[in-house]
Design a protein around this motif. Structure first.
Motif, mmCIF file in Angstrom:
data_model
loop_
_atom_site.group_PDB
_atom_site.id
_atom_site.type_symbol
_atom_site.label_atom_id
_atom_site.label_comp_id
_atom_site.label_asym_id
_atom_site.label_seq_id
_atom_site.Cartn_x
_atom_site.Cartn_y
_atom_site.Cartn_z
ATOM 1 N N GLY A 49 0.792 -1.238 0.000
ATOM 2 C CA GLY A 49 0.000 0.000 0.000
ATOM 3 C C GLY A 49 0.820 1.282 0.000
ATOM 4 O O GLY A 49 0.252 2.368 0.134
ATOM 5 N N GLU A 50 2.159 1.184 -0.154
ATOM 6 C CA GLU A 50 2.997 2.398 -0.184
ATOM 7 C C GLU A 50 3.757 2.480 -1.504
ATOM 8 O O GLU A 50 4.260 1.468 -1.998
ATOM 9 N N VAL A 51 3.847 3.710 -2.042
ATOM 10 C CA VAL A 51 4.614 3.893 -3.278
ATOM 11 C C VAL A 51 6.097 3.737 -2.962
ATOM 12 O O VAL A 51 6.621 4.399 -2.062
ATOM 13 N N VAL A 52 6.770 2.843 -3.687
ATOM 14 C CA VAL A 52 8.190 2.587 -3.413
ATOM 15 C C VAL A 52 9.084 2.965 -4.598
ATOM 16 O O VAL A 52 10.300 2.911 -4.501
ATOM 17 N N GLN A 53 8.465 3.351 -5.718
ATOM 18 C CA GLN A 53 9.276 3.715 -6.872
ATOM 19 C C GLN A 53 8.479 4.641 -7.787
ATOM 20 O O GLN A 53 7.288 4.428 -7.992
ATOM 21 N N HIS A 54 9.164 5.652 -8.340
ATOM 22 C CA HIS A 54 8.522 6.521 -9.322
ATOM 23 C C HIS A 54 8.696 5.901 -10.708
ATOM 24 O O HIS A 54 9.798 5.547 -11.098
#
Ligand SMILES: [Zn+2]
Length: 564
Positions: free
Chosen positions: A503-508
């Motif tokens: 549930g967390e953004v880890v990469q753009h």
């Protein structure tokens, strides 16, 4: 490029008939492949998890003039939802009209990887694409508003379909658009003079044309151009009691264009076009009449336009409808006429449980979704932000898959609304397989996106993994867990890269902008006559109008060979 192997998940891939089988998915260079070197590949252990293609949203207003005006007019929407930056993500604000980066992050957290921005005035196309460039983690495309564009009205009223088709082809390339959007056909041109049309056979002043002729004409043009999606239609009389009759007439009119089993029109946010009753006091659901028709025909697809009980911001090119909403609510509002092309309006709106009309609207969206037998015709949307923000999708997933979840909400609603709701008579609960159709596979198919919405070899490696173990839980009974799981993907993979974990953004990851490069036998000639029209009708010169390729951060043109 790293290779990735998703091991041992329960895979739901309806386009390939895969229904919860335990399988591995191999990825290389951003695409799904037959196999990878298991020793070298990075591995994701998906044991006990649900694996689906990345979510696809066929209709969501996330960028452009109307969205940005919505942001400007609603500072109160910013302050109630502030997102801090992290080492990877940027800060942002906004609940119903979030800023660009936050929009990308929120979609990605829910496992979505592709969205369609459905309402682009060509005159505002540059602004729209600039915002889409800034929206990460998603592939995207926009539908230019063409149903009231003077060139379309002029050529259709002369019966010159071939010439109209050439100008539409030119406009797809010029605005970097993907599909033909039609909103309240004829009504928007009339709105420039403070008028509207009230039936599909009303004549549009100055052009000697009717909404019926515009819709059917553009549906034929759409076929001549071989565009991947059908026409994308917001019906006349949207949002008004009794409008289901207009909607039925619209669908019947379009039968004349259908020559095979392929859909010729997508009716968007159908909930708003399925009202029975003489006025607001007697307004009730026409979901039965509408779904009976769609169940027995194959030329229509639709999306829900589901209402969420919340404070949101409505925005549409349907300027006259937004004015009606202003008269009803008295809220602050914006309304505009976009030169030769379209109109627009924005107004905040709070859908309330204790309001009979709002309860009925909430019910109609779900009734339609559940009464349509073939899930490939029906897609989940809120018409973000018109029915509510897209971030409420996990709630809709719970309502679609669990009668218990629907009952829990309905019993807290207006008593009058409860009495009018058809939901207590509907037992259907969508399975995970059907859910995968209405949230990705069916949407990609209707859009003609061959490399999306499925997990076959050659597809884009856009994948969502959810913490739902279909062997261990009954999704209809544990709807709260399902809601949490679909709101916080265990993994979202974009172009083969892990974008979200737990549930967390880890990469753009930058998304691509797709558009149709429509190739006609004879391209439209930009002659002196056309330049004169630009000088006379628009506030911009012809030379400043087109969206050139270099405006797009990651351009992804789709070559379309037209029959004209
Ligand atoms: Zn919309």
């Amino acid at each position: 490029m790293t290779e990735l192997l998703i091991k041992n998940g329960f895979v739901f891939d309806p386009s390939n008939g895969i229904n919860g089988e335990k399988m591995d998915i191999a990825i290389k260079n951003g695409k799904i492949v037959e196999s990878v070197n298991e020793r070298k590949a990075k591995k994701i252990d998906a044991t006990g998890l649900t694996v689906m293609p990345g979510g696809v949203d066929i209709h969501t207003h996330i960028a452009g003039a109307e969205v940005n005006t919505g942001r400007l007019m609603r500072p109160e929407d910013h302050v109630k939802d502030v997102v801090r930056k992290t080492a990877i993500t940027r800060s942002g604000v906004g609940y119903s009209v979030p800023s660009t980066f936050v929009t990308g992050y929120r979609y990605s957290k829910m496992g979505y990887t592709t969205i369609m921005n459905p309402s682009m005035p060509p005159l505002e196309a540059k602004h729209t694409h600039e915002e889409l460039n800034d929206t990460p983690l998603l592939d995207k495309a926009s539908y230019p508003l063409l149903g009231d564009w003077w060139f379309v009205l002029e050529y259709l009223s002369k019966g010159n379909l071939a010439e109209c088709a050439k100008y539409v082809a030119w406009m797809m390339g010029t605005s970097k658009g993907y599909a033909i959007k039609i909103v309240n056909p004829g009504g928007l041109e009339s709105w420039g003079f403070g008028r509207n049309v009230h039936s599909i056979d009303d004549e549009v002043k100055n052009f000697c044309i009717t909404p019926r002729e515009i819709m059917c004409g553009l549906a034929k043009v759409n076929k001549m151009l071989n565009l991947p999606h059908s026409i994308h239609l917001h019906t006349n009389n949207l949002g008004l009691p009794g409008n289901y009759i207009t909607t039925l007439e619209t669908m019947k009119a379009l039968e004349s264009v259908a020559t095979d089993d392929k859909p010729v029109a997508h009716i968007t946010h159908l909930q708003f076009s399925s009202f029975a009753g003489e006025g607001w006091g007697s307004m009730h659901s026409a979901a039965e009449e509408i779904s009976n028709y769609i169940n027995s025909h194959s030329h229509i697809t639709f999306d829900m336009g589901q209402v969420i009980f919340t404070d949101t911001t409505t925005m549409t090119a349907d300027g006259p409808f937004e004015y009606t909403l202003y008269e009803l609510s008295g809220h602050k509002w914006v309304n505009s006429d976009v030169e030769t092309e379209t109109s627009g309006g924005i107004i905040p709106f709070h859908y309330k449980r204790n309001n009979a009309v709002n309860t009925t609207q909430w019910s109609i969206g779900l009734e339609l979704a559940l009464m349509i037998k073939d899930p490939w015709k029906m897609f989940m949307t809120t018409d973000h932000p018109n029915g509510g923000p897209f971030s409420a999708y996990p709630k809709i997933i719970a309502w679609l898959t669990s009668k218990k979840a629907r009952s829990a909400t309905l019993k807290r609603c207006s008593k009058k609304g409860q009495k009018r709701s058809l939901l207590p008579t509907i037992d259907r609960e969508l399975s995970l397989y059907e859910l995968a159709i209405v949230t990705r596979a069916g949407q990609a198919k209707a859009l003609g996106l061959a490399s999306k919405g499925h997990l076959g070899v050659g597809a884009d490696a856009d994948i969502a993994i959810y913490n739902v173990n279909p062997e261990k839980i009954d999704i209809a009974k544990t709807y709260k867990k399902v809601r949490r799981a679909f709101g916080n993907a265990a993994y979202t993979i974009k172009d083969g890269k892990i974008a979200v974990k737990d549930g967390e953004v880890v990469q753009h990851v930058d998304g691509k902008t797709m558009w149709c490069d429509v190739q006609t036998a004879e391209p439209v000639k930009i002659d002196d006559e056309m330049k004169r029209k630009f000088k006379e009708y628009w506030t911009v010169e012809y030379d400043n109008y087109p969206v050139y390729d270099h405006y797009l951060k990651v351009p992804s043109p789709i070559i379309v060979k037209a029959d004209v």
